[in-house]
Design a protein around this motif. Structure first.
Motif, PDB file in Angstrom:
ATOM      1  N   LEU A  48      -5.038   0.304   6.780  1.00 43.74           N
ATOM      2  CA  LEU A  48      -4.874   0.437   5.333  1.00 43.74           C
ATOM      3  C   LEU A  48      -4.717  -0.949   4.733  1.00 43.74           C
ATOM      4  O   LEU A  48      -3.893  -1.740   5.185  1.00 43.74           O
ATOM      5  N   VAL A  49      -5.494  -1.218   3.690  1.00 40.22           N
ATOM      6  CA  VAL A  49      -5.502  -2.539   3.068  1.00 40.22           C
ATOM      7  C   VAL A  49      -5.209  -2.401   1.579  1.00 40.22           C
ATOM      8  O   VAL A  49      -5.847  -1.600   0.894  1.00 40.22           O
ATOM      9  N   ALA A  50      -4.254  -3.177   1.086  1.00 39.04           N
ATOM     10  CA  ALA A  50      -3.950  -3.218  -0.351  1.00 39.04           C
ATOM     11  C   ALA A  50      -2.958  -4.349  -0.595  1.00 39.04           C
ATOM     12  O   ALA A  50      -2.410  -4.933   0.344  1.00 39.04           O
ATOM     13  N   ARG A  51      -2.715  -4.624  -1.869  1.00 39.27           N
ATOM     14  CA  ARG A  51      -1.769  -5.676  -2.256  1.00 39.27           C
ATOM     15  C   ARG A  51      -0.321  -5.231  -2.142  1.00 39.27           C
ATOM     16  O   ARG A  51       0.567  -6.036  -1.901  1.00 39.27           O
ATOM     17  N   ARG A  52      -0.058  -3.963  -2.355  1.00 34.45           N
ATOM     18  CA  ARG A  52       1.326  -3.480  -2.460  1.00 34.45           C
ATOM     19  C   ARG A  52       1.841  -2.999  -1.102  1.00 34.45           C
ATOM     20  O   ARG A  52       1.613  -1.863  -0.698  1.00 34.45           O
ATOM     21  N   GLY A  53       2.547  -3.898  -0.437  1.00 36.32           N
ATOM     22  CA  GLY A  53       2.997  -3.660   0.928  1.00 36.32           C
ATOM     23  C   GLY A  53       3.933  -2.484   1.098  1.00 36.32           C
ATOM     24  O   GLY A  53       3.825  -1.740   2.076  1.00 36.32           O
ATOM     25  N   LEU A  54       4.863  -2.303   0.174  1.00 38.27           N
ATOM     26  CA  LEU A  54       5.812  -1.188   0.314  1.00 38.27           C
ATOM     27  C   LEU A  54       5.098   0.158   0.238  1.00 38.27           C
ATOM     28  O   LEU A  54       5.403   1.072   1.016  1.00 38.27           O
ATOM     29  N   LEU A  55       4.146   0.276  -0.676  1.00 42.92           N
ATOM     30  CA  LEU A  55       3.391   1.526  -0.765  1.00 42.92           C
ATOM     31  C   LEU A  55       2.559   1.753   0.497  1.00 42.92           C
ATOM     32  O   LEU A  55       2.443   2.883   0.976  1.00 42.92           O
ATOM     33  N   LEU A  56       1.981   0.678   1.040  1.00 44.71           N
ATOM     34  CA  LEU A  56       1.216   0.803   2.289  1.00 44.71           C
ATOM     35  C   LEU A  56       2.094   1.254   3.435  1.00 44.71           C
ATOM     36  O   LEU A  56       1.709   2.138   4.217  1.00 44.71           O
TER      37      LEU A  56
END
Length: 169
Positions: A48-56
């Motif tokens: 999973l790739v995204a800017r928002r680490g906590l949501l990931l």
């Protein structure tokens, strides 16, 4: 096996067709998140790739617990020029068979009220990152003999937007 089974990604159909791992960009929310949920439900391991680490991290934990798949996360801002190289490095040791490019964003309002940096970030995320990542994974899949690319787009590109061509004189 019916076309519906393949389309809906029931169990081993997806893994047999593409391989054990999928990369999903934009996985912290929206279509990217829902795609990750569906792929995990079909038994695919995920990066999973995204800017928002906590949501990931929250999503990774939820999917691991509910489906038993392996889930890795990569906190990455795709507007950075180095992002694709970092994504490629993070996938070197996993057998990726499916790339889902779901990251993206848009601006609204008067173009002249936006900043050039914001518009450049949008081009980087929506165009250049998709181009370079798709090129990388397409070549990788061709060498491997199988794989799939899912590229998301927006209908906004086909509709007029208020003030799109308007400027203040």
């Amino acid at each position: 096996m019916s076309g519906t089974d393949r389309l809906l990604g029931r169990g081993l159909v997806i893994k047999e067709g593409y391989g054990p791992w999928a990369v999903v960009t934009g996985a912290s929310s929206g279509i990217g998140r829902e795609t990750a949920v569906q792929l995990a439900g079909a038994g695919m391991n995920l990066l999973l790739v995204a800017r928002r680490g906590l949501l990931l991290q929250d999503l990774a934990g939820e999917l691991s617990r509910s489906t038993g798949v392996l889930v890795k996360t990569l906190v990455l801002d795709l507007s950075r020029e180095s992002a694709t190289a970092e994504l490629i490095a993070a996938t070197e040791d996993i057998d990726v068979g499916l790339y889902v490019g779901a990251a993206g964003f848009g601006s609204s309002g008067l173009f002249i009220d936006s900043t050039v940096d914001r518009e450049k970030d949008m081009i980087m995320v929506n165009c250049l990152a998709v181009l370079t990542q798709t090129h990388h994974f397409a070549r990788r899949f061709a060498k491997r003999g199988s794989g799939g690319l899912v590229l998301m787009g927006s209908l906004v590109g086909f509709q007029g937007a208020p003030l799109a061509g308007h400027y203040a004189a």
